[in-house]
Design an enzyme around this catalytic site. Structure first.
Site: not given
Length: 156
Positions: A113, A131
């Protein structure tokens, strides 16, 4: 079905290319600020959304990957029967995002991330393109369900 699969493939490619680019961009730095509301960071999520189930190590990564594959198979079954093009796109986004994160879990044992939005000291949990695809796809399906219900209620 072709539309949903195409969207899924594009989502996977965009996700993996952005991760590759950002990992190369950051180098040894784990933090790069861009203005007052956005940073690029390097974080590794071994859990699911918002780092839930983060304490299960490699076993967790494999369990979560298996669960994601099962969900993608179920979404493929839905996609095969789905006629609405917007729903096909939404399913493709969800599947592509799930596959993008599974690729990370298999390669690295965690999901990379890097997008970090913040206001002052408040930070949204870091996330990635996969995501974003999952959230956008889910939001489309939820919005469609709400609007379809309102529309059908108005027909009566």
């Amino acid at each position: 079905m072709i539309l949903g699969i195409s969207v899924a493939l594009i989502a996977v490619v965009v996700d993996q290319l952005t991760k590759f680019w950002i990992l190369g961009f950051l180098g040894v730095n784990a933090y790069e600020p861009f203005g007052n509301y956005f940073n690029i960071v390097r974080t590794w999520n071994t859990g699911v959304s918002f780092s839930m189930l983060n304490n299960y190590g490699n076993a967790g990564a494999w369990i979560l990957s298996a669960l994601a594959v099962i969900i993608v198979i179920m979404l493929l079954m839905w996609l095969r029967k789905e006629e609405n093009r917007l729903t096909q796109i939404a399913l493709g986004l969800i599947m592509g995002g799930a596959v993008g994160n599974v690729i990370d879990r298999v390669r690295f044992g965690a999901v990379f991330d890097f997008l970090d939005f913040h206001v002052g000291e408040w930070h949204w949990p870091a996330f990635n393109a996969a995501d974003s695809c999952i959230c956008i796809g889910a939001a489309i399906i939820i919005a469609q369900a709400i609007f379809d219900r309102v529309y059908k209620k108005g027909e009566k």
